[in-house]
Design a protein around this motif. Structure first.
Motif: not given
Lengths: 125, 193
Positions: A37-42, B15, B63, B66-67
């Motif tokens: 599952p993708p995870v936000s890299l922010k 996400l 992920g 950057k939107q």
């Protein structure tokens, strides 16, 4: 045979999109299930940590300032200065020089008075 | 009445772990992605493979999105690069993006449309046929501008070039398309006579 620009634009705008097979979404979702599952890299910003670091720095700065004030010696004397100025004023300030200086002052005063009176005259007019 | 979720909302859900929300995102964009892939692949099986590959790649890289741009623009960039890789892999001769003169035409690779005669004669079918005769880059620009409703700036982002270059390319693509369409329709008139 001719096609105008407007006709071509109308044709292009009226074009329909192609439809993939019925199983398209299902196939993708099956592949997606096998993926991590993708995870936000922010980076998530935890304000508590930021405020904590700020508090540590502020406390340290204030502490050092108070310590410095407590240990400071406020008895301060101005250093003695002995200026050796040896100017021969008798030679410079002669009576002729003084008269010339006063004459220039008088001329400047008269010019100023003249301009002042002219300004007043124009204001009245 | 339930309000339609934006792409942004769906991405946030994915996400956060709700991977099933991706199905909705796929449904929204699958038609255009498939159409765009079809401009490169020329047959439905390959186009579907490319389109599926694009959606899986987009899921993996979600992920890193950057939107700062629209999701569609980001997705079309993936479609364009994947399709170009597909063309290279299949050793199809493609035209360099900066080379306008050395055009290699793909007419020989175009299979005749399998639609019935009535459909063949419809303007839409001819337009599709004319677009299929264009170079992949020309077909992509036309598809992105008229069907994908992308601005010149967004197309520039997808193709990694200046907006002014895209403007010039779009104009030239239109001229080429018009030529192809006139050629096809002329043949049709002869056929009818």
């Amino acid at each position: 045979m001719k096609i105008t620009d407007d006709e071509l634009t109308q044709l292009l705008k009226g074009m329909e999109l192609e439809e993939p097979s019925m199983s398209f979404t299902r196939n993708i979702m099956e592949q997606v299930k096998l993926e991590i599952p993708p995870v936000s890299l922010k980076t998530k910003v935890d304000y508590k940590v930021i405020y904590g670091i700020a508090a540590v720095f502020l406390t340290a700065i204030i502490g050092i300032f108070i310590y410095a004030l407590a240990n400071a010696d406020f008895n301060y004397a101005l250093p003695k200065m002995d200026l050796q100025v040896n100017i021969q004023t008798e030679k410079i300030l002669t009576s002729t020089a003084l008269k010339a200086f006063l004459f220039v002052d008088l001329v400047i005063a008269l010019i100023y008075l003249d301009s002042f009176l002219r300004r007043k005259k124009t204001e009245k007019a | 009445m339930q309000q339609r979720q934006t792409d942004q909302d769906l991405i946030i859900q994915i996400l956060e772990g709700n991977t099933t929300a991706y199905a909705e995102l796929v449904k929204r964009h699958q038609r255009f992605v498939f159409t765009l892939a079809l401009r490169f692949a020329k047959n439905r099986e390959d186009a579907e493979e490319i389109a599926q590959d694009c959606f899986v790649k987009a899921y993996r890289a979600l992920g890193t999105f950057k939107q700062t741009s629209k999701f569609s623009t980001w997705l079309y960039t993936i479609v364009y690069t994947t399709s170009m890789s597909f063309l290279r892999k299949n050793r199809l001769d493609t035209l360099s993006l900066n080379d306008e003169e050395n055009g290699i035409h793909l007419e020989s690779q175009i299979s005749p449309l399998n639609a019935d005669l009535a459909e063949k004669r419809s303007t839409n079918a001819y337009l599709n046929q004319a677009i299929a005769m264009l170079l992949p880059d020309d077909a992509t620009i036309i598809a992105l501008f008229y069907m994908g409703e992308q601005s010149l700036e967004e197309i520039a982002q997808v193709l990694n070039m200046e907006a002014n270059t895209v403007k010039v390319k779009l104009h030239r693509s239109r001229l080429r398309l018009k030529e192809k369409l006139v050629f096809l329709l002329k043949d049709e008139v002869k056929e009818l006579l």
